[in-house]
Design a protein around this motif. Sequence first.
Motif, PDB file in Angstrom:
ATOM      1  N   SER A  10      -4.505   3.233   4.155  1.00 25.39           N
ATOM      2  CA  SER A  10      -4.682   1.939   4.577  1.00 25.39           C
ATOM      3  C   SER A  10      -3.441   1.250   4.946  1.00 25.39           C
ATOM      4  CB  SER A  10      -5.238   1.027   3.196  1.00 25.39           C
ATOM      5  OG  SER A  10      -6.454   1.402   2.845  1.00 25.39           O
ATOM      6  N   ALA A  11      -2.175   1.677   4.503  1.00 24.23           N
ATOM      7  CA  ALA A  11      -0.926   1.368   5.044  1.00 24.23           C
ATOM      8  C   ALA A  11      -0.734   1.755   6.441  1.00 24.23           C
ATOM      9  CB  ALA A  11       0.022   1.897   3.933  1.00 24.23           C
ATOM     10  N   PHE A  55      -4.533   4.497  -0.415  1.00 26.19           N
ATOM     11  CA  PHE A  55      -3.510   3.544  -0.072  1.00 26.19           C
ATOM     12  C   PHE A  55      -2.638   3.857   0.900  1.00 26.19           C
ATOM     13  CE2 PHE A  55      -4.457   2.136  -4.388  1.00 26.19           C
ATOM     14  CZ  PHE A  55      -4.799   0.623  -4.236  1.00 26.19           C
ATOM     15  N   LEU A 115     -10.194   1.186   1.698  1.00 31.52           N
ATOM     16  CA  LEU A 115     -10.221   0.297   0.329  1.00 31.52           C
ATOM     17  C   LEU A 115     -11.863   0.346  -0.028  1.00 31.52           C
ATOM     18  CD1 LEU A 115      -7.421  -2.173   0.572  1.00 31.52           C
ATOM     19  CD2 LEU A 115      -7.523  -0.147  -0.474  1.00 31.52           C
ATOM     20  N   TYR A 149       0.801  -1.343   0.018  1.00 30.31           N
ATOM     21  CA  TYR A 149       0.003   0.116  -0.050  1.00 30.31           C
ATOM     22  C   TYR A 149       0.820   1.262   0.247  1.00 30.31           C
ATOM     23  CZ  TYR A 149      -4.369  -2.893   1.067  1.00 30.31           C
ATOM     24  OH  TYR A 149      -5.069  -3.962   0.980  1.00 30.31           O
TER      25      TYR A 149
END
Length: 197
Positions: A180-181, A177, A138, A26
């Motif tokens: 999310s990471a 992303f 996501l 991500y």
Amino acid sequence: MSIFKSLKANPSNSSANTALLMRNLYFVRAAFALVWALGLLSLKTLPALVPILLILYPAFDAGSSLYDAYVHRASKNTLAQKTNGVISFLAVLAVLVVISMGVPAILRVFGVWAILTGAIELVTAIRRWKELRGQAALVFGGAVSILGGSSFIVLAGHSTSGLNSLAGYALMGSWQFLFSALRLIKQARQNTLTDLH
């Protein structure tokens, strides 16, 4: 020891390693989307380089999807990632075909691609929620991708439409992303503690 070696050597710690590998993926995808969007916006004066970027984006997505499938291979449930990889590869071929037809045709290709991959991303994120959590961005991203792809198709019918909307789409993906990471950093720690007990 590399993450890949750790994954093979410590199968009991696989959920933590999966979270770590996905976190890294991500981060890479966030950086790529940001650089790609800035590159597209800055290369207006160098139109000869724009086709390379238009091909590179779905190609990178195809590779990322296949890597994602590799990371989750132990779950035996990687159909969504593999399907996404195939769709992204087909998008590369479609861009190659329509690249000389102008911006409207390119927007339509990106529109169809965004809708299909967004739907897969949405379903995959929902299914992974229990295992990894950290999937809210996501889920949101999948929905935005579907809406964004629909807007590309609509915009393709207007003679004044340009490629700026694609850059905006990539910037949104970069944020998604990255978020999310960052969520998976915490999840990886929790999974490590769980796997050790």
